[in-house]
Enzyme design. Structure first.
Site, PDB file in Angstrom:
ATOM      1  N   HIS A 172      40.949  74.620  39.351  1.00 37.25           N
ATOM      2  CA  HIS A 172      40.588  74.029  38.040  1.00 37.25           C
ATOM      3  C   HIS A 172      39.074  74.011  37.833  1.00 37.25           C
ATOM      4  CE1 HIS A 172      44.749  72.377  38.078  1.00 37.25           C
ATOM      5  NE2 HIS A 172      44.482  72.206  39.367  1.00 37.25           N
ATOM      6  N   SER A 293      15.601  88.434  27.117  1.00 27.67           N
ATOM      7  CA  SER A 293      15.798  87.965  25.753  1.00 27.67           C
ATOM      8  C   SER A 293      14.543  88.275  24.966  1.00 27.67           C
ATOM      9  CB  SER A 293      16.061  86.457  25.765  1.00 27.67           C
ATOM     10  OG  SER A 293      15.730  85.904  24.502  1.00 27.67           O
ATOM     11  N   LYS A 299      14.615  84.315  30.267  1.00 28.28           N
ATOM     12  CA  LYS A 299      16.013  84.723  30.417  1.00 28.28           C
ATOM     13  C   LYS A 299      16.207  86.006  31.214  1.00 28.28           C
ATOM     14  CE  LYS A 299      19.212  83.256  28.527  1.00 28.28           C
ATOM     15  NZ  LYS A 299      19.940  82.744  27.416  1.00 28.28           N
ATOM     16  N   GLU A 306      29.125  90.542  31.483  1.00 29.02           N
ATOM     17  CA  GLU A 306      29.778  90.149  30.230  1.00 29.02           C
ATOM     18  C   GLU A 306      30.504  91.329  29.598  1.00 29.02           C
ATOM     19  OE1 GLU A 306      26.997  87.035  28.086  1.00 29.02           O
ATOM     20  OE2 GLU A 306      25.822  88.559  29.086  1.00 29.02           O
TER      21      GLU A 306
END
Ligand code: ARG
Length: 475
Positions: A172, A293, A299, A306
């Protein structure tokens, strides 16, 4: 819009446009018909398989005395030239010729003349495309199987290196029990191992040759389907001519297998996204597989991971789309089936892309063992070890041990410490029979070291699993 207006039902050209079936038609198709009908933009990918299939068919026609040796020789030589032209990039594609099969044949006719017309004896585009597509997917399977092997090798290398690194194992996404990082990576080794098995299995079933089924009913010519099957590396010819031209379950199975595997890649990608976040900070990704970024200078985004996650969706989409195309089709061939290719090509291309990207990410991944270890200090992660100790040493029934441990966790939580931050006295207030020995199982090191069951997370087990995995990879 203007395209559509122009195309409104007018013939694309005044002459009966099609050289291959012009006899039946007084006029050529409308432009819009040409557009919806043509598959050449995508099925040109099948050129090598199409030529390979045609050569096998031609040799068989000669061997069976159906066409002459001279015509056969001219066809083979002409086909080689077509292939050279395509590969050199000086081949002209023309939507009026619909698909790769007609392009090859029509260019062959320009090169060798009338003999080219004999190649299509005892076959149809229906068995031809079924053959080409099987050959193409077979190659794709072989490439992907090898690529998955490289991904597995990267996982095993990292698993060996980090066999002793301890981090929280989750259920979980809540701290559950401490595990070793090598063990976690080997979980993916197993998934990809089954995926490779599935690919090999698809290949086995796919490897029958539909060529010679002709349009749907077989042919009256005395062909030798076993010869063409052999020539093309198939195990045998398909047994039913209707099935031969109607079946696309080989493509569906390939897409299903790719979808399952992409799901595995996607789950690993998701973990990489989580692990590389500032909040977890378990791993670093190399600059080769991240982006910056344009506005936030700090970043380093895990874009490759992704995109692996997203492309899994795209591959599953391809499976869905082909299932839906196929589900309502009566036997035998329908033009709907032309829609099998784009989805499959796209899925295969993206499938090999995500396997390669994942391999690179794993190879380059940096592991922050100290951060992993620190985060095992939260979440009372050795509670199960405590319960097991109560069972083993005090002979308590597990359910009761679970309850006692729960009470101790609540105490630790109230005190703001981990389980090993409770004193022996505090523990004995809950269960008087607890002794000093209990502290030996409360460290995460002892916890993982104790999980020696076959397939368990103990570093010794992981090293044994690495050894076994290397053997499996080599065989
Ligand atoms: N381009 C077609 C396809 O991909 C080839 C088969 C055409 N057969 C036919 N009967 N029109 O399915």
């Amino acid at each position: 819009m203007s395209d559509q207006k122009k195309a409104s039902g007018k013939p694309a050209s005044e002459k009966s446009a099609n050289a291959l079936w012009g006899g039946r038609f007084a006029a050529g198709p409308s432009e819009i018909m040409e557009k919806i009908n043509a598959s050449i933009d995508f099925d040109k990918k099948l050129y090598a398989q199409d030529i390979q299939g045609s050569k096998a068919h031609c040799k068989m026609l000669v061997a069976q005395g159906i066409i002459s040796r001279e015509d056969g020789a001219a066809i083979l030589k002409g086909l080689d030239q077509v292939q050279t032209e395509i590969e050199a990039g000086n081949f002209t594609y023309d939507a009026r010729l619909e698909d790769i099969h007609m392009h090859v044949e029509s260019r062959l006719k320009e090169i060798i003349g009338e003999a080219a017309g004999r190649l299509h004896t005892a076959r149809s585009r229906n068995d031809q495309v079924a053959t080409d597509f099987r050959l193409w997917i077979r190659d794709a399977i072989d490439q992907m199987e090898a690529a998955l092997g490289r991904l597995q090798a990267a996982l095993v290398d990292k698993a060996e290196k980090f066999a002793e690194v301890i981090l929280p194992g989750f259920t979980h996404l809540q701290s559950a029990q401490p595990i070793t990082f090598g063990h976690h990576l080997l979980a993916y080794f197993e998934m990809f191992s089954r995926d490779r098995d599935r690919l090999r299995d698809v290949r086995k079933r796919l490897n029958e040759c539909p060529l010679g089924a002709a349009a749907l009913a077989g042919t009256s010519f005395d062909i030798d389907r076993f010869m063409t099957a052999r020539e093309l590396g198939f195990d045998r010819p398909t047994a039913n001519s209707l099935d031969s031209v109607s079946a696309r379950d080989f493509a569906l199975e390939f897409l299903a297998t790719a979808s399952i595997c992409a799901t595995h890649v996607s789950r690993l990608a998701e973990e990489i996204v989580i692990w590389s976040s500032a909040q977890f900070d378990y791993i670093t990704l190399s600059h080769k597989f991240t982006t910056g970024s344009s506005i936030m200078p700090q970043k380093k985004n895990p874009d490759a991971a992704e995109l692996c996650r997203a492309k899994a969706g795209r591959i599953i989409g391809a499976l869905n789309s082909l299932l839906i195309v196929m589900k309502g089709l009566p036997l035998a061939y329908s033009k709907d089936m032309q829609e099998d290719k784009e989805a499959t090509f796209d899925a295969a291309e993206n499938f090999s892309l995500i396997i390669a990207a994942m391999t690179g990410m794993i190879e380059d991944m940096g592991v922050k063992s100290d951060k992993m270890l620190t985060s095992t200090k939260a979440g009372f992660i050795t509670a199960t070890d405590l319960a097991d100790w109560l069972v083993r040493v005090l002979d308590m029934p597990f359910r009761e041990a679970h309850h006692v441990t729960g009470t101790l966790v609540a105490r630790a939580e109230a005190k703001g410490c981990d389980l090993d931050g409770l004193s022996l006295k505090e523990m004995q207030e809950v269960e008087p029979r607890i002794t000093e020995d209990v502290f030996s199982v409360l460290s995460v090191e002892n916890s993982v070291a104790s999980r020696q069951s076959y397939g368990g997370t103990a570093p010794d087990q992981v090293r044994a699993q690495v050894k076994a995995a290397r053997k499996r990879l080599a065989s």
